[in-house]
Design an enzyme around this catalytic site. Structure first.
Site, PDB file in Angstrom:
ATOM      1  N   ARG A  19       0.844  -1.197   0.000  1.00 44.44           N
ATOM      2  CA  ARG A  19       0.000   0.000   0.000  1.00 44.44           C
ATOM      3  C   ARG A  19       0.874   1.241   0.000  1.00 44.44           C
ATOM      4  NH1 ARG A  19      -5.211  -1.641   1.082  1.00 44.44           N
ATOM      5  NH2 ARG A  19      -5.446  -3.567   2.299  1.00 44.44           N
ATOM      6  N   GLY A  20       0.449   2.252  -0.741  1.00 43.74           N
ATOM      7  CA  GLY A  20       1.153   3.526  -0.774  1.00 43.74           C
ATOM      8  C   GLY A  20       0.248   4.649  -0.330  1.00 43.74           C
ATOM      9  N   GLY A  21       0.687   5.875  -0.569  1.00 41.77           N
ATOM     10  CA  GLY A  21      -0.088   7.019  -0.117  1.00 41.77           C
ATOM     11  C   GLY A  21      -1.386   7.218  -0.867  1.00 41.77           C
ATOM     12  N   ASP A 124      12.738  10.242  -8.390  1.00 44.11           N
ATOM     13  CA  ASP A 124      12.434   9.651  -7.083  1.00 44.11           C
ATOM     14  C   ASP A 124      13.252   8.379  -6.851  1.00 44.11           C
ATOM     15  OD1 ASP A 124      11.205   9.656  -4.618  1.00 44.11           O
ATOM     16  OD2 ASP A 124       9.356   8.689  -5.317  1.00 44.11           O
TER      17      ASP A 124
END
Length: 265
Positions: A19-21, A124
């Site tokens: 899961r990410g933001g 990134d």
């Protein structure tokens, strides 16, 4: 609803992989190839706004353009999801030997150089965006998450209101509001090298402001004085890759990694 009953296009979800933001990544498979896992990145319901949908599409497009053996392979872009290569080995931090980590970093440096030659800046680079195949010596390392990547040709008109990348790895010029460049990726890669070799990125701080100030003003740390196996040559190589002025850095990420590998083997 059980994850096994969820479908996105022709992809069936098997389980949650991460899961990410703004999104959840699932292990899934295409209905026509049930034995081949894919990673399915699906935007959360409250992040399906135009900005996040545009970012998702850009992630797909940039990764497809930068395609290579050490860039995550994109399969399909849906309305609010991406289907891509499933990399089962975890992040690069699971590699236990210095030799393996240096090999992975060299592979990522090559992937970045290829992207840069195509006019793409990743923006990134960090350990969590470097995955490794379950059989590392067969598949190697894979660069992921082109979500904030930029085209060099777009840079002159792009002035972000805030820094989108992760602060421990952001180049000084980006913090000053300048457009990211291939040299900015090199700086982030240098920070990643330090973290994977020493256990922590070059600059740490208790607040975001202090971390920004460190990137802008503090000298690049010298590691040969505190870590016995690191030679003095590494300090000078790192200082050049993390120069405050991007023009003073190495001409390519691969050149930088080759010097690091030569210095510490």
């Amino acid at each position: 609803m059980d994850t096994g009953e969820r479908y996105f296009g022709d992809y069936a979800v098997e389980s949650v992989a991460g899961r990410g933001g703004s999104a959840t990544v699932y292990r899934a498979h295409h209905l026509s190839t049930p034995d081949r896992p894919v990673a399915l990145k699906v935007l959360d319901d409250h992040h399906r706004d135009p900005a996040h949908l545009t970012r998702l599409r850009r992630e797909f497009d940039f990764a497809r353009r930068a395609a290579g053996p050490h860039v995550v392979t994109m399969y399909e872009c849906g309305p609010d999801w991406l289907a891509m290569q499933y990399v089962a080995g975890g992040t690069v931090t699971v590699l236990t030997s210095r030799t393996d980590r240096l090999l992975a970093l060299a592979q990522i440096a090559g992937a970045l150089d290829r992207a840069h030659a195509l006019g793409i800046v990743h923006c990134d680079v960090k350990p969590t965006n470097i995955l490794v195949c379950e059989d590392f010596w067969d598949g190697g390392a894979v660069l992921t998450d082109f979500g904030i990547a930029r085209a060099v040709t777009d840079q002159t008109d792009h002035r972000p209101a805030h820094v989108e990348a992760s602060l421990p790895y952001v180049a000084p010029e980006v913090l000053r509001g300048q457009p990211p460049s291939p040299a900015s990726d090199e700086y982030a890669l240098a920070c990643t090298v330090v973290e994977l070799l020493t256990g922590a990125p070059p600059f740490t701080a208790t607040t975001s402001m202090a971390l920004v100030s460190a990137h802008l003003n503090r000298r690049v740390p010298q590691y040969s004085h505190r870590i016995e196996w690191i030679p003095r040559a590494f300090d000078s190589i790192l200082a050049k890759a993390m120069a405050k002025t991007p023009e003073l850095r190495y001409q390519s990420c691969s050149e930088f990694l080759a010097l690091v590998a030569r210095a510490i083997r």
